[in-house]
Design a protein around this motif. Structure first.
Motif, PDB file in Angstrom:
ATOM      1  N   GLY A 104       1.433 -64.775  15.145  1.00 49.86           N
ATOM      2  CA  GLY A 104       0.817 -64.654  15.829  1.00 49.86           C
ATOM      3  C   GLY A 104      -0.523 -64.229  15.158  1.00 49.86           C
ATOM      4  O   GLY A 104      -1.197 -64.037  14.384  1.00 49.86           O
ATOM      5  N   TYR A 105      -1.634 -64.427  16.718  1.00 51.82           N
ATOM      6  CA  TYR A 105      -3.203 -63.339  15.953  1.00 51.82           C
ATOM      7  C   TYR A 105      -3.260 -62.481  17.018  1.00 51.82           C
ATOM      8  O   TYR A 105      -4.748 -62.760  17.841  1.00 51.82           O
ATOM      9  CB  TYR A 105      -3.627 -65.064  16.582  1.00 51.82           C
ATOM     10  CG  TYR A 105      -5.145 -65.039  15.682  1.00 51.82           C
ATOM     11  CD1 TYR A 105      -5.083 -64.871  14.258  1.00 51.82           C
ATOM     12  CD2 TYR A 105      -6.632 -64.670  15.927  1.00 51.82           C
ATOM     13  CE1 TYR A 105      -6.300 -64.848  13.368  1.00 51.82           C
ATOM     14  CE2 TYR A 105      -7.603 -64.632  14.844  1.00 51.82           C
ATOM     15  CZ  TYR A 105      -7.458 -64.585  14.117  1.00 51.82           C
ATOM     16  OH  TYR A 105      -8.530 -64.321  13.852  1.00 51.82           O
ATOM     17  N   GLY A 106      -2.126 -61.492  16.514  1.00 52.06           N
ATOM     18  CA  GLY A 106      -2.426 -60.198  17.349  1.00 52.06           C
ATOM     19  C   GLY A 106      -3.318 -59.540  16.003  1.00 52.06           C
ATOM     20  O   GLY A 106      -4.482 -59.900  15.048  1.00 52.06           O
ATOM     21  N   ALA A 107      -3.655 -58.200  16.177  1.00 50.26           N
ATOM     22  CA  ALA A 107      -3.479 -57.458  15.471  1.00 50.26           C
ATOM     23  C   ALA A 107      -3.427 -57.344  13.762  1.00 50.26           C
ATOM     24  O   ALA A 107      -4.309 -57.521  13.040  1.00 50.26           O
ATOM     25  CB  ALA A 107      -3.614 -56.221  15.396  1.00 50.26           C
ATOM     26  N   ILE A 108      -2.566 -57.806  13.149  1.00 49.85           N
ATOM     27  CA  ILE A 108      -1.637 -57.704  12.188  1.00 49.85           C
ATOM     28  C   ILE A 108      -2.228 -59.203  12.128  1.00 49.85           C
ATOM     29  O   ILE A 108      -2.362 -59.721  10.174  1.00 49.85           O
ATOM     30  CB  ILE A 108      -0.715 -57.900  11.931  1.00 49.85           C
ATOM     31  CG1 ILE A 108      -0.156 -56.226  12.690  1.00 49.85           C
ATOM     32  CG2 ILE A 108       0.402 -58.490  10.216  1.00 49.85           C
ATOM     33  CD1 ILE A 108       1.708 -56.001  12.470  1.00 49.85           C
ATOM     34  N   GLY A 109      -1.750 -60.060  12.397  1.00 49.29           N
ATOM     35  CA  GLY A 109      -2.540 -61.585  11.890  1.00 49.29           C
ATOM     36  C   GLY A 109      -4.273 -62.012  11.900  1.00 49.29           C
ATOM     37  O   GLY A 109      -4.185 -62.421  10.693  1.00 49.29           O
ATOM     38  N   GLN A 110      -4.261 -60.912  12.383  1.00 49.81           N
ATOM     39  CA  GLN A 110      -6.141 -60.997  12.519  1.00 49.81           C
ATOM     40  C   GLN A 110      -6.389 -60.242  10.505  1.00 49.81           C
ATOM     41  O   GLN A 110      -7.346 -60.778   9.954  1.00 49.81           O
ATOM     42  CB  GLN A 110      -6.938 -60.226  13.748  1.00 49.81           C
ATOM     43  CG  GLN A 110      -6.614 -61.367  14.474  1.00 49.81           C
ATOM     44  CD  GLN A 110      -7.722 -60.130  15.507  1.00 49.81           C
ATOM     45  OE1 GLN A 110      -8.074 -59.520  15.668  1.00 49.81           O
ATOM     46  NE2 GLN A 110      -7.138 -60.415  17.639  1.00 49.81           N
ATOM     47  N   ALA A 111      -6.025 -59.063  10.629  1.00 51.41           N
ATOM     48  CA  ALA A 111      -5.913 -58.639   9.515  1.00 51.41           C
ATOM     49  C   ALA A 111      -5.465 -59.549   8.598  1.00 51.41           C
ATOM     50  O   ALA A 111      -6.403 -59.697   7.114  1.00 51.41           O
ATOM     51  CB  ALA A 111      -5.509 -57.436   9.313  1.00 51.41           C
ATOM     52  N   ILE A 112      -4.149 -60.187   8.337  1.00 47.88           N
ATOM     53  CA  ILE A 112      -4.002 -61.135   7.510  1.00 47.88           C
ATOM     54  C   ILE A 112      -4.814 -62.029   6.971  1.00 47.88           C
ATOM     55  O   ILE A 112      -5.491 -62.654   5.730  1.00 47.88           O
ATOM     56  CB  ILE A 112      -2.575 -61.546   7.279  1.00 47.88           C
ATOM     57  CG1 ILE A 112      -1.598 -60.392   7.317  1.00 47.88           C
ATOM     58  CG2 ILE A 112      -1.762 -62.819   6.316  1.00 47.88           C
ATOM     59  CD1 ILE A 112      -1.327 -59.676   6.537  1.00 47.88           C
ATOM     60  N   GLY A 113      -5.499 -62.842   8.256  1.00 45.20           N
ATOM     61  CA  GLY A 113      -6.440 -63.782   8.264  1.00 45.20           C
ATOM     62  C   GLY A 113      -7.421 -63.345   7.381  1.00 45.20           C
ATOM     63  O   GLY A 113      -8.090 -64.396   6.494  1.00 45.20           O
ATOM     64  N   TYR A 114      -7.866 -62.192   7.874  1.00 44.94           N
ATOM     65  CA  TYR A 114      -9.226 -62.054   7.060  1.00 44.94           C
ATOM     66  C   TYR A 114      -9.364 -61.445   5.844  1.00 44.94           C
ATOM     67  O   TYR A 114      -9.742 -61.749   4.771  1.00 44.94           O
ATOM     68  CB  TYR A 114      -9.698 -60.304   8.161  1.00 44.94           C
ATOM     69  CG  TYR A 114     -10.859 -60.428   7.539  1.00 44.94           C
ATOM     70  CD1 TYR A 114     -12.222 -60.355   7.775  1.00 44.94           C
ATOM     71  CD2 TYR A 114     -10.484 -58.877   5.590  1.00 44.94           C
ATOM     72  CE1 TYR A 114     -13.362 -59.920   7.538  1.00 44.94           C
ATOM     73  CE2 TYR A 114     -12.359 -58.637   6.059  1.00 44.94           C
ATOM     74  CZ  TYR A 114     -13.460 -59.498   6.641  1.00 44.94           C
ATOM     75  OH  TYR A 114     -14.852 -58.322   6.112  1.00 44.94           O
ATOM     76  N   ALA A 115      -7.989 -60.981   5.501  1.00 44.10           N
ATOM     77  CA  ALA A 115      -7.857 -60.726   4.202  1.00 44.10           C
ATOM     78  C   ALA A 115      -7.454 -61.780   2.791  1.00 44.10           C
ATOM     79  O   ALA A 115      -8.384 -62.242   1.577  1.00 44.10           O
ATOM     80  CB  ALA A 115      -6.339 -59.837   3.608  1.00 44.10           C
ATOM     81  N   LEU A 116      -7.204 -63.145   3.906  1.00 45.75           N
ATOM     82  CA  LEU A 116      -6.492 -63.900   3.380  1.00 45.75           C
ATOM     83  C   LEU A 116      -8.336 -64.839   2.436  1.00 45.75           C
ATOM     84  O   LEU A 116      -7.664 -65.399   2.050  1.00 45.75           O
ATOM     85  CB  LEU A 116      -5.653 -65.330   3.582  1.00 45.75           C
ATOM     86  CG  LEU A 116      -4.103 -63.889   3.761  1.00 45.75           C
ATOM     87  CD1 LEU A 116      -3.284 -65.460   4.539  1.00 45.75           C
ATOM     88  CD2 LEU A 116      -3.927 -64.514   2.051  1.00 45.75           C
TER      89      LEU A 116
ATOM     90  N   GLY B 260       6.178 -60.733  14.794  1.00 42.27           N
ATOM     91  CA  GLY B 260       7.246 -59.691  15.204  1.00 42.27           C
ATOM     92  C   GLY B 260       8.867 -60.844  15.411  1.00 42.27           C
ATOM     93  O   GLY B 260       9.583 -59.886  16.506  1.00 42.27           O
ATOM     94  N   ARG B 261       8.596 -61.707  15.651  1.00 42.48           N
ATOM     95  CA  ARG B 261       9.830 -62.497  15.896  1.00 42.48           C
ATOM     96  C   ARG B 261       9.971 -63.550  15.453  1.00 42.48           C
ATOM     97  O   ARG B 261       8.653 -64.044  14.522  1.00 42.48           O
ATOM     98  CB  ARG B 261      10.093 -62.860  17.291  1.00 42.48           C
ATOM     99  CG  ARG B 261       9.079 -63.481  17.939  1.00 42.48           C
ATOM    100  CD  ARG B 261       9.064 -63.572  19.181  1.00 42.48           C
ATOM    101  NE  ARG B 261       8.619 -64.515  20.145  1.00 42.48           N
ATOM    102  CZ  ARG B 261       6.575 -64.371  20.399  1.00 42.48           C
ATOM    103  NH1 ARG B 261       5.888 -62.712  19.653  1.00 42.48           N
ATOM    104  NH2 ARG B 261       6.332 -64.908  20.296  1.00 42.48           N
ATOM    105  N   CYS B 262      11.180 -64.237  15.333  1.00 41.99           N
ATOM    106  CA  CYS B 262      11.291 -65.759  14.686  1.00 41.99           C
ATOM    107  C   CYS B 262      10.262 -66.347  15.621  1.00 41.99           C
ATOM    108  O   CYS B 262      10.648 -66.599  16.202  1.00 41.99           O
ATOM    109  CB  CYS B 262      12.970 -66.165  14.384  1.00 41.99           C
ATOM    110  SG  CYS B 262      12.518 -67.495  13.905  1.00 41.99           S
ATOM    111  N   SER B 263       9.195 -67.186  14.929  1.00 45.03           N
ATOM    112  CA  SER B 263       8.383 -68.447  15.259  1.00 45.03           C
ATOM    113  C   SER B 263       8.507 -69.382  15.226  1.00 45.03           C
ATOM    114  O   SER B 263       8.208 -70.962  15.965  1.00 45.03           O
ATOM    115  CB  SER B 263       7.121 -67.862  15.016  1.00 45.03           C
ATOM    116  OG  SER B 263       6.760 -66.659  15.657  1.00 45.03           O
ATOM    117  N   LEU B 264       9.268 -69.736  13.727  1.00 50.15           N
ATOM    118  CA  LEU B 264      10.003 -71.449  13.522  1.00 50.15           C
ATOM    119  C   LEU B 264      10.388 -71.920  13.670  1.00 50.15           C
ATOM    120  O   LEU B 264      11.919 -70.875  12.813  1.00 50.15           O
ATOM    121  CB  LEU B 264       8.595 -71.419  12.032  1.00 50.15           C
ATOM    122  CG  LEU B 264       7.420 -70.940  12.136  1.00 50.15           C
ATOM    123  CD1 LEU B 264       7.601 -71.716  10.256  1.00 50.15           C
ATOM    124  CD2 LEU B 264       6.773 -71.992  12.393  1.00 50.15           C
ATOM    125  N   PRO B 265      11.781 -72.731  13.952  1.00 51.90           N
ATOM    126  CA  PRO B 265      12.554 -73.382  13.763  1.00 51.90           C
ATOM    127  C   PRO B 265      13.267 -73.398  12.402  1.00 51.90           C
ATOM    128  O   PRO B 265      12.457 -74.157  11.977  1.00 51.90           O
ATOM    129  CB  PRO B 265      12.994 -74.235  14.439  1.00 51.90           C
ATOM    130  CG  PRO B 265      11.445 -74.707  15.107  1.00 51.90           C
ATOM    131  CD  PRO B 265      10.790 -73.909  14.691  1.00 51.90           C
TER     132      PRO B 265
END
Length: 75
Positions: free
Chosen positions: A1-13, A65-70
């Motif tokens: 997901g691209y919520g607050a945590i996803g955005q922070a991870i993307g930024y850090a990477l 926050g949940r399983c996103s991929l099969p």
């Protein structure tokens, strides 16, 4: 997901001084919400095309926050 945590991870990477491991064109993002997809694209990330089996990845980081991929997609 691209919520607050996803955005922070993307930024850090993708930023020096953080992890800075990848360029933005090497980081793909997926979120179910259209507005989050637009935000990711506007922030310079590529969107993952779930219908393209040619797109393969060495790393997958889940921030939904949940399983996103099969499970069968992780082979």
């Amino acid at each position: 997901g691209y919520g607050a945590i996803g955005q922070a991870i993307g930024y850090a990477l993708t930023h020096e001084g953080e992890l800075g491991m990848f360029s933005k064109d090497r980081v793909y993002v997926w979120d179910r919400a259209i507005d989050k997809q637009h935000s990711a694209r506007n922030d310079g990330f590529r969107l993952w095309n779930q219908n393209n089996p040619a797109e393969t990845f060495d790393y997958v980081i889940g921030c939904a926050g949940r399983c996103s991929l099969p499970v069968e997609s992780l082979n």
